[in-house]
Design a protein around this motif. Structure first.
Motif, PDB file in Angstrom:
ATOM      1  N   TYR A   1      -7.046 -17.112   5.891  1.00 29.51           N
ATOM      2  CA  TYR A   1      -6.455 -16.088   5.019  1.00 29.51           C
ATOM      3  C   TYR A   1      -6.687 -16.425   3.544  1.00 29.51           C
ATOM      4  CZ  TYR A   1      -3.052 -13.176   2.633  1.00 29.51           C
ATOM      5  OH  TYR A   1      -2.455 -12.288   1.766  1.00 29.51           O
TER       6      TYR A   1
ATOM      7  N   THR B   1      -2.342   3.883  11.086  1.00 39.31           N
ATOM      8  CA  THR B   1      -1.219   4.802  11.311  1.00 39.31           C
ATOM      9  C   THR B   1      -0.968   5.618  10.045  1.00 39.31           C
ATOM     10  OG1 THR B   1       0.215   2.941  10.771  1.00 39.31           O
ATOM     11  CG2 THR B   1       0.065   3.502  13.077  1.00 39.31           C
TER      12      THR B   1
ATOM     13  N   PHE C   1       4.692 -10.908   6.832  1.00 43.14           N
ATOM     14  CA  PHE C   1       5.090 -12.203   7.407  1.00 43.14           C
ATOM     15  C   PHE C   1       5.255 -12.123   8.912  1.00 43.14           C
ATOM     16  CE2 PHE C   1       6.135 -12.589   2.963  1.00 43.14           C
ATOM     17  CZ  PHE C   1       5.476 -13.767   2.680  1.00 43.14           C
TER      18      PHE C   1
ATOM     19  N   ASN D   1      -6.398  -2.370  -0.279  1.00 45.05           N
ATOM     20  CA  ASN D   1      -5.148  -3.091  -0.058  1.00 45.05           C
ATOM     21  C   ASN D   1      -4.986  -3.623   1.368  1.00 45.05           C
ATOM     22  OD1 ASN D   1      -2.031  -3.499  -0.296  1.00 45.05           O
ATOM     23  ND2 ASN D   1      -2.286  -1.956   1.307  1.00 45.05           N
TER      24      ASN D   1
ATOM     25  N   GLY E   1       0.827  -1.218   0.000  1.00 46.78           N
ATOM     26  CA  GLY E   1       0.000   0.000   0.000  1.00 46.78           C
ATOM     27  C   GLY E   1       0.854   1.257   0.000  1.00 46.78           C
TER      28      GLY E   1
ATOM     29  N   PRO F   1      -0.399 -11.114  -5.573  1.00 45.04           N
ATOM     30  CA  PRO F   1       1.050 -11.280  -5.402  1.00 45.04           C
ATOM     31  C   PRO F   1       1.369 -12.590  -4.687  1.00 45.04           C
ATOM     32  CG  PRO F   1       0.197  -9.332  -4.208  1.00 45.04           C
ATOM     33  CD  PRO F   1      -0.966 -10.177  -4.599  1.00 45.04           C
ATOM     34  N   GLY F   2       2.534 -13.141  -5.023  1.00 47.29           N
ATOM     35  CA  GLY F   2       3.102 -14.204  -4.197  1.00 47.29           C
ATOM     36  C   GLY F   2       3.856 -13.533  -3.064  1.00 47.29           C
ATOM     37  N   PRO F   3       4.683 -14.301  -2.316  1.00 50.96           N
ATOM     38  CA  PRO F   3       5.406 -13.714  -1.187  1.00 50.96           C
ATOM     39  C   PRO F   3       6.151 -12.432  -1.568  1.00 50.96           C
ATOM     40  CG  PRO F   3       5.711 -16.080  -1.255  1.00 50.96           C
ATOM     41  CD  PRO F   3       4.967 -15.728  -2.501  1.00 50.96           C
TER      42      PRO F   3
HETATM   43  N1  LIG Z   1       3.425  -9.524   1.564  1.00 52.56           N
HETATM   44  C1  LIG Z   1       2.969 -10.581   0.921  1.00 52.56           C
HETATM   45  O1  LIG Z   1       3.682 -11.599   0.742  1.00 52.56           O
HETATM   46  C2  LIG Z   1       1.581 -10.570   0.348  1.00 52.56           C
HETATM   47  C3  LIG Z   1       1.259 -11.549  -0.613  1.00 52.56           C
HETATM   48  C4  LIG Z   1      -0.016 -11.568  -1.145  1.00 52.56           C
HETATM   49  C5  LIG Z   1      -0.946 -10.612  -0.769  1.00 52.56           C
HETATM   50  N2  LIG Z   1      -0.616  -9.670   0.168  1.00 52.56           N
HETATM   51  C6  LIG Z   1      -1.644  -8.696   0.536  1.00 52.56           C
HETATM   52  O2  LIG Z   1      -1.155  -7.394   0.322  1.00 52.56           O
HETATM   53  C7  LIG Z   1      -1.858  -6.477   1.145  1.00 52.56           C
HETATM   54  C8  LIG Z   1      -0.865  -5.526   1.795  1.00 52.56           C
HETATM   55  O3  LIG Z   1      -0.045  -6.279   2.680  1.00 52.56           O
HETATM   56  P1  LIG Z   1       1.507  -6.018   2.845  1.00 52.56           P
HETATM   57  O4  LIG Z   1       2.220  -7.216   2.367  1.00 52.56           O
HETATM   58  O5  LIG Z   1       1.871  -4.690   2.299  1.00 52.56           O
HETATM   59  O6  LIG Z   1       1.612  -6.052   4.436  1.00 52.56           O
HETATM   60  P2  LIG Z   1       1.888  -4.915   5.519  1.00 52.56           P
HETATM   61  O7  LIG Z   1       3.198  -4.259   5.249  1.00 52.56           O
HETATM   62  O8  LIG Z   1       1.672  -5.589   6.833  1.00 52.56           O
HETATM   63  O9  LIG Z   1       0.738  -3.831   5.254  1.00 52.56           O
HETATM   64  C9  LIG Z   1      -0.583  -4.033   5.669  1.00 52.56           C
HETATM   65  C10 LIG Z   1      -1.335  -2.716   5.598  1.00 52.56           C
HETATM   66  O10 LIG Z   1      -2.694  -2.976   6.012  1.00 52.56           O
HETATM   67  C11 LIG Z   1      -3.059  -1.979   6.965  1.00 52.56           C
HETATM   68  N3  LIG Z   1      -3.997  -2.501   7.950  1.00 52.56           N
HETATM   69  C12 LIG Z   1      -3.843  -3.587   8.732  1.00 52.56           C
HETATM   70  N4  LIG Z   1      -4.873  -3.705   9.586  1.00 52.56           N
HETATM   71  C13 LIG Z   1      -5.698  -2.644   9.328  1.00 52.56           C
HETATM   72  C14 LIG Z   1      -6.922  -2.189   9.868  1.00 52.56           C
HETATM   73  N5  LIG Z   1      -7.525  -2.848  10.888  1.00 52.56           N
HETATM   74  N6  LIG Z   1      -7.500  -1.075   9.365  1.00 52.56           N
HETATM   75  C15 LIG Z   1      -6.889  -0.395   8.355  1.00 52.56           C
HETATM   76  N7  LIG Z   1      -5.742  -0.773   7.781  1.00 52.56           N
HETATM   77  C16 LIG Z   1      -5.145  -1.886   8.273  1.00 52.56           C
HETATM   78  C17 LIG Z   1      -1.765  -1.614   7.667  1.00 52.56           C
HETATM   79  O11 LIG Z   1      -1.882  -0.298   8.176  1.00 52.56           O
HETATM   80  P3  LIG Z   1      -1.991   0.048   9.746  1.00 52.56           P
HETATM   81  O12 LIG Z   1      -1.283  -1.012  10.503  1.00 52.56           O
HETATM   82  O13 LIG Z   1      -1.367   1.405   9.852  1.00 52.56           O
HETATM   83  O14 LIG Z   1      -3.459   0.087  10.021  1.00 52.56           O
HETATM   84  C18 LIG Z   1      -0.754  -1.674   6.531  1.00 52.56           C
HETATM   85  O15 LIG Z   1      -0.668  -0.434   5.881  1.00 52.56           O
HETATM   86  C19 LIG Z   1      -2.664  -7.314   2.136  1.00 52.56           C
HETATM   87  O16 LIG Z   1      -4.015  -7.348   1.738  1.00 52.56           O
HETATM   88  C20 LIG Z   1      -2.030  -8.692   2.013  1.00 52.56           C
HETATM   89  O17 LIG Z   1      -2.948  -9.723   2.304  1.00 52.56           O
HETATM   90  C21 LIG Z   1       0.628  -9.624   0.730  1.00 52.56           C
END
Ligand SMILES: NC(=O)c1ccc[n+]([C@@H]2O[C@H](COP(=O)([O-])OP(=O)(O)OC[C@H]3O[C@@H](n4cnc5c(N)ncnc54)[C@H](OP(=O)(O)O)[C@@H]3O)[C@@H](O)[C@H]2O)c1
Length: 283
Positions: free
Chosen positions: A163, A50, A201, A99, A28, A193-195
């Protein structure tokens, strides 16, 4: 990321409103950064608990502190967004990036049933509710929805059961929404996306990214997603090895894919447990 003359940049510059959820970190944050720099004429809003670093409110930017798991907070912020859209007078198309999301690694219902239910609230209910509340205005102006699902959406995944199922919901919902919306000038893209190297994590309870050396950066995910939108795609699996995995896993019988997933994910589960035991024994 893209040249000034590219079709991706001219695609992004059509939008006068951009709303991103979860721009405070990871994928995001990269969506926010890329859109903010490539489409300087758009009004950009972020919704997360945040504030994203270096994202200060100004004439064309606004952060809304909001826990999207809470229905009343989401409704209040959607009402504020609509009031701003109507009050500001600019009538161009809207880009909404759903996101925010999280996962939890473990045997169901680890870490507890409430955590799993909150995951469904954030990963499924929040995008449906936010998109639905903004939908009349998006239909009126035209626009693009981006739903960040996952490679995990393509098969049942033991140890990530809730999930993966939540992301399967988001993928199917996004594809159906695209068919309905395109007749009215609104497209939806499911990003899978993959990992990817983010905080995901750690929050999901893995000690480290589960497959070291194999993975994407948020920049790669966002670049491919913007290209997919500009080409009018309905879904994108990010990264070539992940495209292959998605291609094969969605063609397997679901029960077979689940048992294959169990073997793979059980190995990952054992690794952090063994490491924790080794660390404890060493003390
Ligand atoms: N990283 C991967 O391997 C991967 C793979 C496939 C899909 N994804 C998907 O990609 C998306 C983004 O994840 P990321 O990998 O970038 O992880 P991340 O760095 O943990 O980011 C997650 C984001 O979601 C927000 N969030 C979490 N809880 C929230 C809440 N209760 N209300 C509002 N916002 C919330 C967080 O913001 P705050 O904590 O500030 O609220 C943060 O900005 C997710 O949907 C995840 O499932 C990730």
């Amino acid at each position: 990321m893209f040249s000034e003359e590219s079709k991706e940049v001219s695609f992004l510059r059509r939008f006068s409103w951009v709303v991103v959820t979860g721009g405070s970190s990871g994928i995001g944050a990269e969506f926010l950064r890329a859109i903010d720099s490539l489409a300087p004429g758009a009004f950009v809003c972020n919704l997360s608990r945040t504030r994203p670093e270096a994202f200060t409110d100004c004439e064309r930017r606004r952060h809304f502190t909001c826990d999207l798991e809470r229905i009343e907070e989401l409704q209040a912020v959607a009402a504020e967004l609509l009031a701003m859209m109507l009050g500001r007078g600019c009538s161009g198309p809207v880009l909404l990036v759903n996101n925010s999301g999280f996962g939890a690694y473990g045997e169901f219902p680890d870490p507890n049933p409430g955590h799993n239910a909150s995951m469904v609230d954030l990963n499924c209910r929040a995008p449906v509710l936010l998109t639905g509340l903004l939908w009349p205005e998006i239909l009126r102006r035209g626009g693009q929805i981006v739903n960040v699902a996952s490679l995990a959406a393509y098969q049942p995944t033991p140890f990530l059961a809730t999930y993966a199922a939540s992301k399967a919901f988001l993928l199917h919902w996004s594809l159906a929404l695209d068919c309905e919306g395109r007749r009215h000038g609104v497209r939806s893209l499911a990003v899978c996306p993959g990992p990817t190297a983010t905080n995901f994590f750690r929050r999901a309870g893995f000690g480290e990214a589960p497959v070291p050396g194999y993975g994407l950066t948020p920049e790669q995910v966002v670049r491919e997603s913007i290209s997919a939108m500009a080409k009018g795609r309905a879904q994108v699996v990010n990264g070539f090895p992940n495209k292959l995995l998605a291609f094969f896993s969605q063609r397997m019988p679901k029960a077979f894919a689940a048992s294959m997933g169990w073997r793979l994910m059980a190995r990952l589960r054992l690794k952090p447990l063994r490491e924790a035991k080794r660390r404890a024994d060493a003390k």
